[in-house]
Design an enzyme around this catalytic site. Structure first.
Site, PDB file in Angstrom:
ATOM      1  N   ASP A 373       0.837  -1.204   0.000  1.00  0.00           N
ATOM      2  CA  ASP A 373       0.000   0.000   0.000  1.00  0.00           C
ATOM      3  C   ASP A 373       0.873   1.255   0.000  1.00  0.00           C
ATOM      4  OD1 ASP A 373      -2.313   1.870   1.036  1.00  0.00           O
ATOM      5  OD2 ASP A 373      -3.277  -0.053   0.598  1.00  0.00           O
ATOM      6  N   LYS A 483      -4.126  -0.968  -6.805  1.00  0.00           N
ATOM      7  CA  LYS A 483      -5.179  -0.290  -6.031  1.00  0.00           C
ATOM      8  C   LYS A 483      -5.058   1.193  -6.355  1.00  0.00           C
ATOM      9  CE  LYS A 483      -6.438   0.574  -1.173  1.00  0.00           C
ATOM     10  NZ  LYS A 483      -6.062   0.225   0.209  1.00  0.00           N
ATOM     11  N   ASP A 485      -6.086   4.739  -5.720  1.00  0.00           N
ATOM     12  CA  ASP A 485      -6.706   5.470  -4.615  1.00  0.00           C
ATOM     13  C   ASP A 485      -6.922   6.933  -5.006  1.00  0.00           C
ATOM     14  OD1 ASP A 485      -7.658   5.978  -2.072  1.00  0.00           O
ATOM     15  OD2 ASP A 485      -5.837   5.318  -1.037  1.00  0.00           O
ATOM     16  N   ASP A 555     -12.839   2.469   4.741  1.00  0.00           N
ATOM     17  CA  ASP A 555     -11.670   2.353   5.614  1.00  0.00           C
ATOM     18  C   ASP A 555     -12.069   1.843   6.987  1.00  0.00           C
ATOM     19  OD1 ASP A 555      -9.786   3.002   3.794  1.00  0.00           O
ATOM     20  OD2 ASP A 555      -9.641   5.117   4.346  1.00  0.00           O
TER      21      ASP A 555
HETATM   22  C1  DGJ Z   1      -7.034   5.389   1.815  1.00  0.00           C
HETATM   23  C2  DGJ Z   1      -7.393   3.957   1.555  1.00  0.00           C
HETATM   24  O1  DGJ Z   1      -8.757   3.767   1.701  1.00  0.00           O
HETATM   25  C3  DGJ Z   1      -6.602   3.065   2.498  1.00  0.00           C
HETATM   26  O2  DGJ Z   1      -6.966   1.731   2.305  1.00  0.00           O
HETATM   27  C4  DGJ Z   1      -5.143   3.271   2.274  1.00  0.00           C
HETATM   28  O3  DGJ Z   1      -4.798   2.825   0.991  1.00  0.00           O
HETATM   29  C5  DGJ Z   1      -4.779   4.732   2.446  1.00  0.00           C
HETATM   30  N1  DGJ Z   1      -5.603   5.584   1.649  1.00  0.00           N
HETATM   31  C6  DGJ Z   1      -3.345   4.973   2.104  1.00  0.00           C
HETATM   32  O4  DGJ Z   1      -3.028   6.288   2.108  1.00  0.00           O
END
Ligand code: DGJ
Length: 738
Positions: A373, A483, A485, A555
Site C-alpha cells: 500500500d 489499487k 486510490d 476504511d
Molecule cells: C485510503 C485507503 O482507503 C486506504 O486503504 C489506504 O490505501 C490509504 N488511503 C493509504 O493512504
C-alpha cells in the site's frame, strides 16, 4: 422483440421481461412519457393499430379546463402539466428542466420537437465514458430538434430484457453557426402521473459509507448530490422510488443509478398535482460546456431497473445488470486471488524485508497475493510528501519495486501496488517542476486536504506524464494488481490551461481524464486486477465498476460496522465488487474486538482478503486463516455469481444481521447470521430463508435431516448457537441429489 413501435400514432413500447416503458409523440411533436411499470400485455404479441390508438389517448390527458378563457393560456398550461420524456425550460414546464443552453443572447427557452427515430441492434458505446454493453439488446434513439436555435437532441434507451433494466442517456449537437454553452444536461427524466411514493437513498461519511435511508416523497424537491468532484462518501448516485407499502420482497420498486464518478444531481420533485418528476445527471454546479458549431456533447448513462419483487428484486436486477453488462475483464467471472494488504499491518513503516516476511508467512497460510500500500515511492514516510514521484523509495526498497516483487513471487504470491495518480504533494519533485499542473484559480490560494493538491487530470500532458511513470513501474515489476486510490475532494476547480469561458468544463474533463487513464491501464495490462478506492468508498459507483471489478468499500474494517456498510453497498452493487478484508483487533478505528471467525465471515460477503500483520498472529489465528481461505474457495462461486437476499439487519433493530446467497440454479446456498448485540432473556431466532427451490429438498451443514425449500422459506430454521455478542454462523445448503 423488446421495442415495438407504431408509426401512425408514434407510440414506442419498450418491454423487458417484467416491465414496460411507453412513450409517445403528440401531434405538435412533443415527446411525452406515458407509462413505466408492470409489463403491459396486449391481446397479441405485436402492438396493433387499435392498441396504439388506445395508448395514444394517454398523451391527451392534461389539466382540466376550469374557466372558458383558459384556452388562451393553453400552451403554458399544457407545458406545465404534461408528462415529458425530457423536461425543457422556458415555455411553461416549471419543474426541474433537463437542459440549459446559452447562446449569449439571454434567451433561456428551449423547445425540442420530435423528428425521427432509429433502432440500433445492440448497445452503442458512449465515447470516453463508461457504459453498459450488450450484443443482444435493442436501443431506441429519438431524434429531436430545436428549430430556432439549431440544436439537435438525441435521447437513447437501451433495453435489457433479462435484468428488467432500461438505460438512458442524451446527446446534444450544435448545428448552428455559433458556439454555445450547455449549462445543464441531465441523462434521465422520469415523470410519474402519481406521487404516493417512498424514496430510498444511500448516505454516509468517510468510514460510514452508504447507510440506507427511506422516507416518504413529500411535496417539493428532495435531492441527492455531490459537488466534490467524486461521487462521494456522503451521497451515492442512487435512488429507489417505491410504493409506500413495498417491502424487501413485495411491491413496485424503481431503482435509478448513474454511471458516472463525478458531480451528480439526483432529484425527485412532487408538484402541484401530486405528480413526481425524477431527474438524474451531471450536477449543473460549475458546469458549462462550450459547444462549438458541429460539436456534440454526450451525457453519461443512467440506469433504471424495475422490480415487483420489492427492494430485494431491485437489488438482484442491479447486481445482474452490473455483473453481466458493466463489469469487464478477466476477473469478472473468476475467483480473485486472496490478498493481504499491508496498510493496517504496517502503515508507512515497512521495507522490503518486512514485506517479504509477511509474504512468506501469508503464503504458508494459503494467501495468494501481497499488496504493497501507500508509502513505497519518493520520500514518503507519512502522508505529507511525494505524491507524483512514482519512483521507488530506495531506502525502503533497495533494488526497487522489481526486486521486491520478484522476492514476493519467489515466496509463492502474486504482487500488487497502491497508487494515487490524481494527486500531487506540495513537497514533491513533480510539483516543484510543474506548479501549474494543479487545479487552481489563477493566483489564488489553493486549499490543501491530506496535505495534497489535485492534479489537473483533464489535461493530456498531465495525464500522460503520470501514466507513463506508473506504467513503467507496473511493466518493469510485472505487477498483477493495482489499487487506484483518490484521497480528497476537488476544490479550487479551475485549470491553468483553460480559457475563462472554459472553466465550467474542468470538473467533467477531470472525470473523463480519470476514465481515459483507467481505460489505458486495463487495455495495456489486460491481465491486471484493478481495484478502485477513494479514502475507502468515496467513489463507489457504476462508472468505476466499468474499469475495476472491485472497489475498496470503506476504511472502516470493524466487522460490526462493516455489516451495515456492506449491506447498504450491496443494495445496488454486487457482492463481488465489495472490497472487504479481515483486519486486526482491537480494530484500529473503533477499538472493538470481534472474534476472528466473525471477521472472516463478514469479509466473505465481499472480495475477501487480509489487512493485518500475519507475522504477529498467534498459532490459533493462523489456523483460522487457513480455514477461512478454504471457506473462500468453497463458497466464492455462490457469492460472486449468486442471488443475494437480505433477511435481517441491525438497522431494522433485529440485533442481528442475516442474508442468504443462492446459486442461480438454486442448488447451493450460503446463509450468514451475525449477532451484533446480545440480549438477556430472549427467544432463539427463527429465520425464514429466501430464494430456494420450494419443492426441492435441502441438507444444511449444521443439522441433520432434509428440509424442503418450502419449509425453510415459510417455517424457517431456529438459530440455537452464535449466542455470544459478535458471534456469527455460516450455514451452507445443498439441494438433494446435486
Ligand atoms: C485510503 C485507503 O482507503 C486506504 O486503504 C489506504 O490505501 C490509504 N488511503 C493509504 O493512504
Amino acid at each position: 422483440m423488446s421495442i415495438q413501435i407504431n408509426k401512425e400514432h408514434k407510440i414506442f413500447k419498450l418491454d423487458t421481461s417484467k416491465s414496460s416503458y411507453i412513450l409517445g409523440v403528440t401531434a405538435d411533436g412533443y415527446v411525452g412519457h406515458m407509462y413505466y411499470g408492470d409489463k403491459i400485455q396486449l391481446a397479441g404479441d405485436e402492438m396493433t393499430e387499435q392498441d396504439a390508438a388506445n395508448i395514444a389517448v394517454l398523451l391527451g390527458s392534461r389539466q382540466r379546463n376550469c374557466i372558458p378563457s383558459q384556452i388562451d393560456r393553453e400552451k403554458v398550461n399544457f407545458q406545465d402539466t404534461f408528462s415529458w420524456e425530457y423536461g425543457m425550460p422556458g415555455y411553461g414546464d416549471f419543474r426541474e428542466s433537463c437542459l440549459e443552453a446559452d447562446f449569449g443572447g439571454g434567451d433561456e427557452a428551449l423547445e425540442f420537437l420530435y423528428t425521427e427515430y432509429e433502432i440500433i441492434q445492440g448497445k452503442p458505446e458512449l465515447s470516453g465514458l463508461p457504459s453498459t454493453f450488450a450484443d443482444d439488446c435493442q436501443t431506441l434513439v429519438l431524434h429531436m430538434s430545436e428549430p430556432d436555435l439549431k440544436l439537435e437532441l438525441e435521447l437513447y434507451y437501451s433495453v435489457f430484457e433479462e435484468e428488467d433494466a432500461i438505460t438512458r442517456w442524451a446527446k446534444i449537437k450544435n448545428n448552428s453557426q455559433k458556439h454555445c454553452y450547455i449549462d445543464k444536461i441531465f441523462s434521465l427524466c422520469l415523470d410519474f402521473r402519481e406521487g404516493g411514493f417512498d424514496l430510498i437513498t444511500l448516505h454516509g461519511a468517510w468510514g460510514r459509507e452508504r447507510k440506507v435511508y427511506r422516507r416518504e416523497i413529500g411535496e417539493g424537491r428532495q435531492s441527492i448530490a455531490s459537488i466534490r468532484g467524486v461521487s462521494s462518501h456522503q451521497e451515492n448516485p442512487f435512488m429507489a422510488i417505491l410504493d409506500p407499502d413495498a417491502t424487501e420482497d413485495t411491491g413496485r420498486v424503481y431503482g435509478i443509478n448513474f454511471v458516472y464518478s463525478g458531480n451528480f444531481l439526483g432529484q425527485v420533485e412532487k408538484n402541484q398535482f401530486g405528480h413526481v418528476r425524477t431527474v438524474m445527471g451531471i450536477h449543473p454546479y460549475h458546469f458549462s460546456w462550450k459547444l462549438q458549431p458541429g460539436e456534440t456533447f454526450t451525457a453519461p448513462e443512467a440506469i433504471m431497473v424495475y422490480s415487483t419483487d420489492g427492494i430485494g428484486g431491485m437489488t438482484r436486477n442491479c447486481h445482474d445488470l452490473y455483473r453481466n453488462h458493466l463489469i469487464r475483464g478477466k476477473y469478472r467471472d473468476i475467483k480473485r486471488p486472496v490478498l493481504i494488504n499491508n496498510w493496517e499491518a504496517t502503515y508507512f513503516d515497512f521495507d522490503t524485508d518486512k514485506l517479504w516476511s509477511i509474504a512468506e508467512e501469508a503464503a504458508s497460510l494459503g494467501i495468494e497475493m501481497l499488496v504493497m500500500d501507500d508509502g513505497w515511492f519518493g520520500k514518503r514516510d507519512d502522508d505529507n510528501t511525494s505524491l507524483g514521484d512514482w519512483f521507488a523509495n530506495e531506502e525502503k526498497l533497495p533494488g526497487g519495486v522489481k526486486r521486491l516483487a520478484d522476492g514476493v513471487r519467489e515466496r509463492g504470491l502474486k504482487f500488487g501496488i497502491w497508487v494515487e495518480p490524481e494527486m500531487v504533494s506540495p513537497d514533491s519533485e513533480l510539483y516543484r517542476e510543474h506548479p501549474d499542473w494543479i487545479l487552481q484559480y489563477r493566483d489564488r490560494e489553493v486549499s490543501r486536504s491530506r496535505n495534497q493538491y489535485v492534479l489537473d487530470i483533464g489535461r493530456k500532458e498531465v495525464r500522460d506524464e503520470i501514466y507513463s511513470r506508473i506504467y513503467r513501474v507496473i511493466k518493469e515489476a510485472e505487477i498483477d494488481y493495482v489499487k487506484w486510490d483518490m484521497n480528497r475532494s476537488l476544490t479550487n476547480v479551475a485549470s491553468h490551461a483553460a480559457g475563462q469561458d472554459e472553466q465550467g468544463m474542468v470538473y467533467h474533463k477531470y472525470v473523463l481524464g480519470v476514465y481515459e487513464m483507467q481505460n489505458q491501464l486495463v487495455t495495456d495490462f489486460p491481465e491486471l486486477l484493478l481495484e478502485n478506492c477513494s479514502s475507502g468508498g468515496g467513489r463507489f459507483d457504476p462508472g468505476m465498476l466499468y474499469y475495476s471489478p472491485q472497489i475498496w468499500c470503506s476504511d472502516d474494517t470493524d466487522a460490526m460496522e462493516r455489516l451495515e456498510i456492506q449491506r447498504g453497498t450491496a443494495m445496488v452493487y454486487p457482492l463481488s465488487s465489495i472490497g472487504a478484508h479481515v483486519s486486526d483487533c482491537p480494530n484500529h478505528a473503533t477499538h472493538r474486538t470481534t472474534p476472528f471467525d466473525t471477521r472472516g465471515q463478514v469479509a466473505l460477503c465481499g472480495t475477501f482478503g487480509y489487512e493485518l500483520d500475519v507475522t504477529k498472529l498467534v498459532p490459533e489465528e493462523k489456523e483460522k486463516i487457513k480455514e477461512q481461505v478454504q471457506m473462500y474457495h468453497r463458497y466464492n462461486d455462490i457469492i460472486r455469481a449468486g442471488d443475494y437476499f437480505r433477511i435481517a439487519s441491525l438497522a431494522e433493530k433485529k440485533y442481528y444481521d442475516c442474508y442468504i446467497v443462492v446459486s442461480k440454479d438454486k442448488s447451493d446456498a450460503l446463509l450468514s447470521f451475525v449477532r451484533a448485540e446480545n440480549r438477556i432473556n430472549r427467544w432463539s431466532e427463527r429465520i425464514r430463508l429466501k430464494g430456494l427451490d420450494a419443492g426441492a429438498g435441502y441438507t444444511l451443514s449444521d443439522r441433520d435431516g432434509t428440509y424442503t425449500g418450502s419449509m425453510l422459506m415459510n417455517i424457517g430454521i431456529e438459530i440455537h448457537d452464535a449466542e455470544g455478542q459478535y458471534e456469527g454462523k455460516l450455514i451452507s445448503l445443498r439441494r438433494c441429489g446435486q
